[in-house]
Scaffold this active site. Structure first.
Site, mmCIF file in Angstrom:
data_model
loop_
_atom_site.group_PDB
_atom_site.id
_atom_site.type_symbol
_atom_site.label_atom_id
_atom_site.label_comp_id
_atom_site.label_asym_id
_atom_site.label_seq_id
_atom_site.Cartn_x
_atom_site.Cartn_y
_atom_site.Cartn_z
ATOM 1 N N LYS A 1 -68.709 34.499 56.166
ATOM 2 C CA LYS A 1 -68.838 33.760 54.903
ATOM 3 C C LYS A 1 -69.283 32.325 55.210
ATOM 4 C CE LYS A 1 -66.390 32.687 50.577
ATOM 5 N NZ LYS A 1 -65.166 32.863 49.774
ATOM 6 N N SER B 1 -65.260 34.744 45.070
ATOM 7 C CA SER B 1 -66.393 34.026 45.578
ATOM 8 C C SER B 1 -67.037 34.634 46.817
ATOM 9 C CB SER B 1 -65.960 32.592 45.912
ATOM 10 O OG SER B 1 -65.045 32.603 46.991
ATOM 11 N N SER C 1 -60.597 35.608 45.732
ATOM 12 C CA SER C 1 -61.979 35.640 46.214
ATOM 13 C C SER C 1 -62.279 36.656 47.312
ATOM 14 C CB SER C 1 -62.396 34.252 46.712
ATOM 15 O OG SER C 1 -62.652 33.396 45.629
#
Lengths: 481, 95, 483
Positions: A78, A157, A181
């Site tokens: 990420k 997210s 998320s």
């Protein structure tokens, strides 16, 4: 060439050990696949050269029998984790060209375990979002949308991470979870997403959204893969003052866990208005699976559940308003030049941040400002205590809590954009565990009528990731696919 | 508690975020909605409840006083939009 | 004596409170491992926290915590078992995180006090609190017309902010308070007290009022970095406020800056703009817990503090309050005194330290600790005087030269040929010569002109080139003149 698309991390480890294929073959396969699936927009930055270099080293290690736990396993990172020499953006224009000269502890741990970095995955800007539509680098598509001929959101997210694993662009990926998320995108993309206990994974080098909530975790295809990745990610880190000194277990011990006699709590407050009926059905199925395994099912009450989301939307923006003050155009990142310093600040931040981030910075600034602190921020800290207390009380009666992960399945891109609160409601079932810092997993448990995946969430006691993984494995075994 | 345009301006100033008039109008509505929504917390009885500062309840680990030098000047300045002679450079600050 | 400002209409009193910022003498910063060395190239002592890099996290330095506790103990203050670090939010180029990590509601040290002495009277000054916080970096404004330059070497250094009650009521009291505080900090070693380097600096809160009135509106003068400037700033600011009020206007509460060149204070517009610091607990740092065990351990480490030492010196060595104060003010001097006084007359030792030694130190601009002067060096000289080998005057005359030489006193005196003349017959020879050379004066003396005695002494000393033992000369001269 082998088709590695549906390969799990555990079977890849086996295949590499048995010399069925090499890490280089695996890596090259995923590189091609990523290039082919550019349309999903899963990656902000690819690191293919680095990946090939790392794969060659892994193949050498395997040859020399010096295999590390995740040797040769290509993953996505990420873009919230700082990677030394590799651009790290947090999905924001303000960090569009930022290249860290240091490595986050979580990514460092993964590389030290032999994992291979394919690239930095797309995400909502500064992890603020639930649909991956706030990224400066464009929204991410959910690969499962093609099933229903719609462009669906992957959730957020960690949308890029989830979409990449779901579409077979990598074997696993890292996510970060502040209010859901990891779990929510995992649920939307038919994957396992695990948020460990707050303090398990070091936050050093992970770009902060809300420091008291942020926690890294894996997004994978299977529970077993989650355990493998988590093992590599966790560590006590003296560079993070909130890193836990609790002993780290062998997470694969979840396999030894017997669910028989375990008490599974079903919180009545999670039966919210607007809970999708297909999801309700899967929740019921989940209950029956655990019953069939000899678990004891009991209804519990978490009375302050309703207050969790408002509490979260005070605390997280408040912390963010300070965490994001460092993006001022002076030492790194985007700068809009001006002759006056205040102009420089205001233009840099006005143009460098996207709408949702600005909205939350405004809320956060407001709730901390003179005259409002007590009514909003202090109040939220007190309610947080009550929410946490609810869980503590419940865990005196039960060992695990079973709930749906999200109130809805993946929705089309563009939906829920008119009213921010509508988007925030996505996190209504994941936020309480975040506020209490508890370990929680989302495991694919069924489908709606359109064959879109539905995840169930298991919440455990602090530092009891093993039970959470063990119960997750029960769902995997009994869900019938 | 309702937010008007002067509050939005003041908060934007505090947060050092430039907003144009259109954004200002949108933000007034959005912030009022959001704050109206979180206002439901006022109904929760929190008498005699201690604020929860953190879920982390281990004592703070302290560091020994050892100086290290892990980064050089060029690394520190490498990402900066403007630097000169080892310094970060900003428009003149008036004191 | 109360300090009063005579305005055009009324008499005014000043009310002063000080916030002293003391940099802790640690090797590394409060929350980062970067070095605190002074005077390095810009931005070379910067870790991730100090330049606010994304993902950077603070980790506290235990030494700094210990120094804050030690300082609290030496200020007779309450040590808090639990304290909390907060973020103080504001934008400034030398504040890289966009917030300063400080302590707001729950500081590490609570109420305490110290004593200051003004004209022999002891006054107790209340300490409100002491808290730990990060220092900011440095902005240089005069390198370039259009730009300011930012150096983050100081960013993140550990500061103790020591806040006094508004108990001070004159510039001299403020000065004595800072001197005393600095002396204490140096005794325990928590801060080197160097004001030139900015390691000790004060924010001075000034307000004025007529007698019997409530506290007036205060102005804060930021970052004053010498004791002289503190006094000057207060004098100017108090007069400024009196003038404003007497002209029928109101004092605006604001932050001001002292300009030492113009000797005036002026408004700091840039810091004025918004004072909404939005303090909230730093979620990166759990509460700081200080165990009783730690406090007890540190108590044992606490040295004898200036006040205790002063009392002991007055008791043991019979020093006056003034002399004792002067000697204990600097720990090095106190140590020096204690070594030197062993087996010697305290009065003589005190006079030498506060006289010749202090003026020598002033000349070479050093403190006693790093001056290279040893008690043995001074002691051997004093011993020669006491043993009447040389006169006090001789010793003073050659003192500077003696300090430069590598010799001990005996060798030095011998080399200089300075040994005191104490041989009676030799002295008689000189006296006789002086008397026979000045028969008229001898007659005048005998007729009652007593003053001439001094003239004869002077002549004897002159002829002996100052070597004659003055006590002996005196004795023998009296005898001869009676004959």
């Amino acid at each position: 060439m082998n088709d590695f698309e549906n390969l799990s991390i555990s079977s890849a480890i086996e295949g590499l050990a048995n010399k069925n294929f090499t890490s280089l073959e695996l890596t090259e396969f995923f590189i091609k696949k990523i290039e082919k699936h550019n349309d999903l927009n899963c990656f902000i930055t690819s690191t293919f050269d680095k990946a090939i270099e790392m794969a060659k080293i892994s193949d050498q290690k395997i040859k020399e029998n010096e295999t590390r736990p995740l040797e040769g396993i290509p993953i996505g990172m990420k873009d919230l984790f700082c990677t030394n020499g590799v651009r790290t953006t947090a999905g924001s224009k303000i960090l569009e060209n930022f290249v860290p000269f240091y490595e986050s502890t979580v990514s460092n741990n993964l590389w030290n375990s032999g994992a291979i970095m394919l690239g930095k995955t797309n995400m909502d800007e500064f992890a603020m979002g639930s649909a991956n539509t706030t990224s400066f680098f464009g929204n991410v598509k959910n690969p499962l949308g093609s099933k229903v001929n719609k462009e669906l959101v992957p959730g957020g997210s960690s949308g890029g991470s989830a979409s990449a694993v779901s579409s077979g662009l990598c074997l696993g990926s890292t996510g970060s979870d502040t209010g859901g998320s990891i779990r929510q995108p995992a649920s939307f993309c038919g994957l396992v997403g695990l948020k460990p206990t707050y303090g398990r994974c070091s936050r050093f080098g992970m770009i902060a959204f809300a420091s008291s909530l942020d926690q890294a975790g894996p997004i994978t295809k299977t529970v077993e893969d989650s355990a493998l990745m988590l093992q590599a990610m966790v560590s006590f880190d003296k560079r993070d003052s909130t890193s836990s000194r609790q002993s780290i277990p062998d997470f694969s011990d979840y396999k030894k866990l017997s669910i028989k006699g375990k008490r599974i709590g079903i919180p009545k407050e999670y039966m919210i208005d607007g809970l999708n009926s297909d999801i309700k059905k899967i929740w019921d199925s989940g209950i029956s699976w655990f019953k069939s395994e000899g678990a004891e099912i009991l209804e519990i009450s978490l009375p302050h559940t309703k207050s969790a989301l408002p509490t979260y939307y005070i605390i997280a923006p408040a912390e963010a308003s300070a965490n994001l003050a460092r993006y001022d155009g002076i030492r790194y990142g985007f700068r809009h030049n001006a002759d006056d310093l205040n102009d420089l600040y205001e233009k840099t931040r006005g143009l460098g941040f996207g709408k949702e981030v600005k909205r939350r910075l405004m809320i956060g600034t407001y709730v901390l400002s003179a005259g409002y602190y007590d009514a909003y921020y202090l109040k939220a800290l007190k309610v947080r205590k009550l929410i946490s207390q609810d869980f503590e009380d419940s865990f005196k009666k039960c060992d695990l809590i079973l709930t749906p992960t999200t109130p809805n399945v993946a929705f089309p891109i563009g939906e829920k954009q008119t009213n921010p609160i509508e988007m925030y409601l996505n996190d209504v079932l994941t936020v309480p565990a975040s506020l209490a810092g508890l370990p929680a997993i989302s495991v694919p448990s069924g489908f709606n009528s359109e064959k879109l995946p539905i995840g169930l969430q298991l919440i455990g006691k602090p530092f009891d990731e093993i039970s959470v993984l063990g119960a997750g494995a029960v769902i995997e075994e009994l869900r019938g696919f | 508690m309702s937010i008007d345009n002067s509050t939005v301006k003041k908060v934007a100033k505090l947060a050092r975020i430039e907003i144009n008039e259109e954004e200002e109008t949108t933000l007034i509505t959005e912030l009022n909605n959001i704050l109206g929504w979180v206002d439901e917390l006022q109904q929760v009885n929190t008498d005699s409840v201690e604020p929860m500062l953190s879920v982390f309840n281990e004592s703070m680990q302290m560091r020994e006083d050892q100086a290290e030098s892990n980064f050089d000047n060029s690394q520190i300045l490498d990402n900066s939009p403007e630097s000169n002679a080892g310094f970060f450079v900003v428009p003149k600050v008036v004191e | 004596m109360t300090y009063v400002i005579e305005g055009k209409k009324d008499s005014w009193q000043v009310v002063l409170g000080l916030e002293v910022h003391a940099q802790i003498s640690s090797k590394s910063k409060l929350f980062s491992v970067a070095s605190t060395n002074w005077g390095s190239d810009p931005n070379t002592q910067v870790e991730l926290v100090d330049c606010g890099m994304p993902g950077a996290l603070p980790v506290i330095n235990e030494y700094c915590v210990d120094q804050a506790v030690l300082t609290g103990l030496s200020l007779n203050a309450e040590i808090k078992k639990m304290s909390i670090f907060d973020r103080k939010n504001y934008f400034y180029p030398d504040l890289p995180q966009g917030y300063q990590i400080s302590q707001f509601e729950h500081p590490i040290v609570g109420k305490g006090h110290i004593n200051i002495e003004i004209e022999g009277k002891v006054k107790k000054i209340g300490i409100t609190r002491l808290h730990l916080e990060q220092d900011a970096g440095k902005s240089l404004h005069d390198q370039d017309i259009k730009n300011s330059y930012i150096d983050l070497n100081r960013s993140g250094c550990a500061l103790m902010e020591i806040v006094s009650e508004p108990d001070l009521s004159s510039p001299i009291e403020a000065a004595e308070y800072v001197k005393k505080l600095r002396s204490i900090l140096r005794y325990i070693g928590s801060c080197d007290g160097n004001m030139e380097k900015g390691n000790l600096r004060a924010d001075v809160n000034v307000s004025v009022k007529r007698e019997g009135e409530k506290l007036g509106t205060r102005c804060e003068i930021k970052n004053v970095n010498s004791i002289k400037f503190i006094q000057q700033a207060i004098e100017f600011e108090a007069k400024r406020q009196v003038n404003i009020i007497e002209n029928g206007e109101k004092i605006i509460q604001e932050t001001r800056l002292f300009d030492p060149n113009k000797c005036e204070t002026r408004s700091m517009r840039s810091k004025e703009e918004s004072h909404d610091y939005r303090y909230f607990p730093d979620p990166d740092l759990p509460p700081l817990i200080i165990s009783d065990e730690k406090v007890n351990l540190l108590k044992e480490k606490l040295p004898e503090l200036p006040d205790e030492k002063k009392n002991r010196f007055m008791r043991e060595f019979n020093l006056s309050s003034y002399d004792a104060e002067v000697i204990v003010n600097d720990q090095g001097t106190a140590h020096f005194f204690e070594k030197l006084v062993k087996g010697r007359d305290p009065k003589v030792v005190t006079n030498w330290i506060t006289g010749e030694v202090f003026s020598h130190l002033k000349k070479i601009n050093k403190d006693i600790k790093n001056s290279g002067i040893t008690p043995e060096k001074i002691g051997s000289l004093i011993d020669l005087i006491v043993d009447e080998k040389i006169s006090n005057r001789q010793a003073k005359e050659v003192f500077e030269e003696y300090m430069k030489s590598m010799d001990d006193a005996t060798t030095f005196i011998e080399k200089k040929g300075l040994v005191q003349l104490s041989d009676q017959s030799e002295i008689y020879k000189i006296i006789d010569k002086v008397l026979s050379d000045n028969p008229k004066m001898v007659d005048d003396y005998k007729n009652g002109k007593d003053k001439l005695f001094g003239f004869f002494i002077g002549q004897v000393m002159k002829i002996s080139k100052g070597k004659a033992n003055p006590k002996l000369v005196n004795e023998l001269l009296v005898k001869r003149l009676k004959e």
